[in-house]
Design a protein around this motif. Sequence first.
Motif, PDB file in Angstrom:
ATOM      1  N   ASP A   1       0.809  -1.213   0.000  1.00 36.21           N
ATOM      2  CA  ASP A   1       0.000   0.000   0.000  1.00 36.21           C
ATOM      3  C   ASP A   1       0.847   1.270   0.000  1.00 36.21           C
ATOM      4  O   ASP A   1       0.493   2.252  -0.658  1.00 36.21           O
ATOM      5  CB  ASP A   1      -0.967   0.009   1.183  1.00 36.21           C
TER       6      ASP A   1
ATOM      7  N   ARG B   1     -10.806   2.945  -3.546  1.00 39.51           N
ATOM      8  CA  ARG B   1     -11.104   2.043  -4.671  1.00 39.51           C
ATOM      9  C   ARG B   1      -9.922   1.971  -5.631  1.00 39.51           C
ATOM     10  O   ARG B   1      -9.646   0.916  -6.212  1.00 39.51           O
ATOM     11  CB  ARG B   1     -12.379   2.493  -5.388  1.00 39.51           C
TER      12      ARG B   1
ATOM     13  N   ALA C   1      -7.410  -0.376  -4.068  1.00 36.98           N
ATOM     14  CA  ALA C   1      -7.909  -1.749  -4.174  1.00 36.98           C
ATOM     15  C   ALA C   1      -7.772  -2.261  -5.605  1.00 36.98           C
ATOM     16  O   ALA C   1      -7.414  -3.431  -5.827  1.00 36.98           O
ATOM     17  CB  ALA C   1      -9.368  -1.824  -3.718  1.00 36.98           C
TER      18      ALA C   1
ATOM     19  N   ARG D   1      -4.178  -3.213  -6.298  1.00 32.38           N
ATOM     20  CA  ARG D   1      -3.882  -4.521  -5.695  1.00 32.38           C
ATOM     21  C   ARG D   1      -4.490  -5.656  -6.531  1.00 32.38           C
ATOM     22  O   ARG D   1      -3.843  -6.680  -6.758  1.00 32.38           O
ATOM     23  CB  ARG D   1      -4.395  -4.576  -4.254  1.00 32.38           C
TER      24      ARG D   1
END
Length: 156
Positions: free
Chosen positions: A121, A140, A143, A146
């Motif tokens: 992160d 978002r 995410a 990732r």
Amino acid sequence: MARYTLRVNGEKHEVDVDGDTPLLWVLRDELGLTGVKYGCGVGVCGACTSHVDGVAARPCVRTAAESADAAITTVEGLSRDGEHPVQRAWRALDVAQCGYCQPGQVMAAAALLARDPDPDDAAIVAALRDNVCRCGTYPRIRAAVRLAARLLREAR
């Protein structure tokens, strides 16, 4: 005016512009690549982020003359069919709200994953910190980066 040959999205384009014309305007106005967004015009918002020689760059602060020998990739050239893992992750997680900054966010994320296929992160935040999202979709976006990293790993 001068003639410049630009390599954009894998194709050569001849353009007749002043050498100090921002690459952003060449991409949008001369080549019709409107996925590259005008935000601030001074390189601080990230809406225009594209790749220059594989590195995230800001076409609003690069000139046509500086870009003549570079390989330029805009969001339109990231994937001809929209199936780059970053684009797939963005759709899967419905990242965009207003969407204006998203092409720049996608290109910054793709550049990050090209150099770091498994970012944590902190690396994601550092790589995208200068890409502004007025709607605040940062959770978002992280995410989706990732998920895109996972999609890239699975594709190997």
